[in-house]
Structures are given as C-alpha cells and as structure tokens.
Design a protein around this motif. Structure first.
Motif, short mmCIF file in Angstrom:
data_model
loop_
_atom_site.label_atom_id
_atom_site.label_comp_id
_atom_site.label_asym_id
_atom_site.label_seq_id
_atom_site.Cartn_x
_atom_site.Cartn_y
_atom_site.Cartn_z
N VAL A 12 0.84 -1.20 0.00
CA VAL A 12 0.00 0.00 0.00
C VAL A 12 0.88 1.25 0.00
N TYR A 13 1.90 1.25 0.84
CA TYR A 13 2.80 2.41 0.92
C TYR A 13 3.45 2.68 -0.44
N LEU A 34 3.27 6.18 -3.20
CA LEU A 34 4.44 6.95 -3.60
C LEU A 34 4.97 6.59 -4.98
N ASP A 35 4.18 5.94 -5.78
CA ASP A 35 4.59 5.56 -7.13
C ASP A 35 3.70 6.30 -8.12
N ALA A 36 4.29 7.11 -8.98
CA ALA A 36 3.52 7.95 -9.91
C ALA A 36 2.60 7.12 -10.80
N ASP A 37 3.08 5.98 -11.30
CA ASP A 37 2.24 5.13 -12.16
C ASP A 37 1.05 4.57 -11.38
N ALA A 38 1.29 4.17 -10.14
CA ALA A 38 0.20 3.66 -9.31
C ALA A 38 -0.80 4.77 -8.99
N VAL A 39 -0.30 5.96 -8.64
CA VAL A 39 -1.18 7.10 -8.34
C VAL A 39 -2.07 7.40 -9.54
N ALA A 40 -1.51 7.30 -10.74
CA ALA A 40 -2.30 7.55 -11.95
C ALA A 40 -3.44 6.55 -12.09
N LYS A 41 -3.27 5.37 -11.51
CA LYS A 41 -4.31 4.33 -11.61
C LYS A 41 -5.37 4.45 -10.53
N TRP A 42 -5.00 4.84 -9.31
CA TRP A 42 -5.98 4.77 -8.23
C TRP A 42 -6.54 6.11 -7.77
N ARG A 43 -5.88 7.21 -8.01
CA ARG A 43 -6.26 8.49 -7.39
C ARG A 43 -7.61 9.03 -7.89
N ALA A 44 -7.89 8.87 -9.18
CA ALA A 44 -9.10 9.48 -9.75
C ALA A 44 -10.35 8.70 -9.37
N ASP A 63 9.01 11.47 -5.21
CA ASP A 63 8.51 10.64 -4.11
C ASP A 63 9.43 10.58 -2.88
N ARG A 64 9.85 11.73 -2.41
CA ARG A 64 10.67 11.78 -1.19
C ARG A 64 10.12 12.89 -0.30
N GLU A 65 10.47 12.83 0.98
CA GLU A 65 10.03 13.87 1.90
C GLU A 65 10.50 15.22 1.39
N GLY A 66 9.59 16.17 1.27
CA GLY A 66 9.89 17.47 0.69
C GLY A 66 9.70 17.51 -0.81
N GLY A 67 9.56 16.34 -1.44
CA GLY A 67 9.39 16.27 -2.89
C GLY A 67 8.06 16.84 -3.35
N ARG A 68 8.10 17.45 -4.51
CA ARG A 68 6.91 18.12 -5.06
C ARG A 68 6.18 17.20 -6.04
N PHE A 69 4.89 17.49 -6.18
CA PHE A 69 4.09 16.77 -7.16
C PHE A 69 3.05 17.72 -7.75
N ARG A 70 2.57 17.35 -8.93
CA ARG A 70 1.50 18.10 -9.60
C ARG A 70 0.67 17.07 -10.36
N VAL A 71 -0.64 17.08 -10.12
CA VAL A 71 -1.52 16.06 -10.65
C VAL A 71 -2.81 16.72 -11.16
N SER A 72 -3.32 16.21 -12.28
CA SER A 72 -4.63 16.66 -12.79
C SER A 72 -5.59 15.48 -12.80
N LEU A 73 -6.80 15.74 -12.36
CA LEU A 73 -7.90 14.79 -12.49
C LEU A 73 -8.79 15.34 -13.59
N VAL A 74 -9.00 14.55 -14.64
CA VAL A 74 -9.73 15.01 -15.81
C VAL A 74 -11.06 14.26 -15.91
N TYR A 75 -12.15 15.03 -15.99
CA TYR A 75 -13.48 14.45 -16.13
C TYR A 75 -13.62 13.79 -17.49
N ASP A 76 -14.26 12.61 -17.52
CA ASP A 76 -14.48 11.89 -18.77
C ASP A 76 -15.52 12.60 -19.64
N GLU A 77 -16.54 13.15 -19.01
CA GLU A 77 -17.63 13.80 -19.75
C GLU A 77 -17.23 15.23 -20.12
#
Length: 158
Positions: A17-18, A22-32, A45-59
C-alpha cells in the motif's frame, strides 16, 4: 473549511500500500474517482518532494475546479514514515478564491487481520467543495487503491 476521515481495509501488506501511495504510475491508476482519469505531471517521491496532478473528467460537459474539465492540484510530501504514514500538503490550481488555500491529506496504514487498514484524513477542504463530493471521491479512490494493491499483493512483496 472542513475535514473528513475515511478508511478502507485492503487485503495487502502495508509495504504494498505504501509503495502505491508513492509511485507515480500507481497514483495515476488509483487516485481518480469514477468518471475521471489522472495525469501525473510531476512526482518526486521523497520527503519534501513536489508533485502536480490533474484529475480530468471523462464527460466533456463536466466542470472542473482548474479548467473546463480538469481539477489540478500541486503540493509536496510533508512527512513520510515508511510503511506507516504519508502526509501531503496540497493546493488546487484555481482562479476561484473560494477554492484556494492549503489542504493536508494524511494517509495512515495499520496492520489488521488479513491486510491493512488505510485511513485518509483530509483537513482544510474549502467549503466550496461539497462534503458529499469529498466523501464520494475519497471512497472511490480508496476502492481503486484496494483493487490495485490487492491485485498486486503477491507481486514483488517480500
């Protein structure tokens, strides 16, 4: 602003689960949540590390917080405790002042019989986001996370 707490038991070890948190490919599969897809633009994926993510509506008729069909957020990993806790500080990218401000999402992993209890606490959610939408989206994401890690529970675990 308000907070929510949701949990889900998964049939997989905390390490699996952990890793999925912290895996970008996994996040892309489960976050939306259902009806959306995920685009991971940046992910350190480290403490202090930055991320940017978009959730895109299908409709094409759905309205996003950042653009016509998109909810984009950015942030950083505030605290990482391997196999136990992930603390993320996130902000929506929006022109709407009612959606601005930092939120904290803390995911805690606990051993339970047959797997792991995943507890997500979202703090500082803007009132402009309905409680029902927050709860539904989090529940769907937790269900997606469970499907992903339960399907991979035997793969690569030690």
């Amino acid at each position: 602003m308000y907070s929510i707490e949701m949990s889900r038991r998964v049939r997989a070890p905390r390490t699996a689960v952990y890793r999925a948190l912290l895996d970008a490919d996994a996040v892309a599969k489960w976050r939306a949540p259902d009806g959306m897809s995920t685009q991971v633009h940046e992910f350190d994926d480290r403490e202090g590390g930055r991320f940017r993510v978009s959730l895109v509506y299908d409709e094409p008729t759905d309205t996003g917080k950042s653009a016509a069909r998109t909810d984009t957020y950015h942030g950083h990993f505030e605290r990482l405790v391997p196999d136990e806790r992930v603390v993320e500080v996130i902000e929506f990218e929006s022109a709407d002042p009612a959606l601005l401000g930092s939120m904290t999402m803390t995911t805690t992993l606990r051993d339970v019989e047959g797997g792991t209890e995943v507890v997500m606490v979202h703090e500082g959610i803007p009132d402009a986001v309905s409680v029902a939408d927050s709860e539904t989206g989090t529940r769907m994401s937790l269900d997606n996370l469970a499907k992903l890690v339960e399907g991979n529970a035997g793969a690569g675990s030690s």
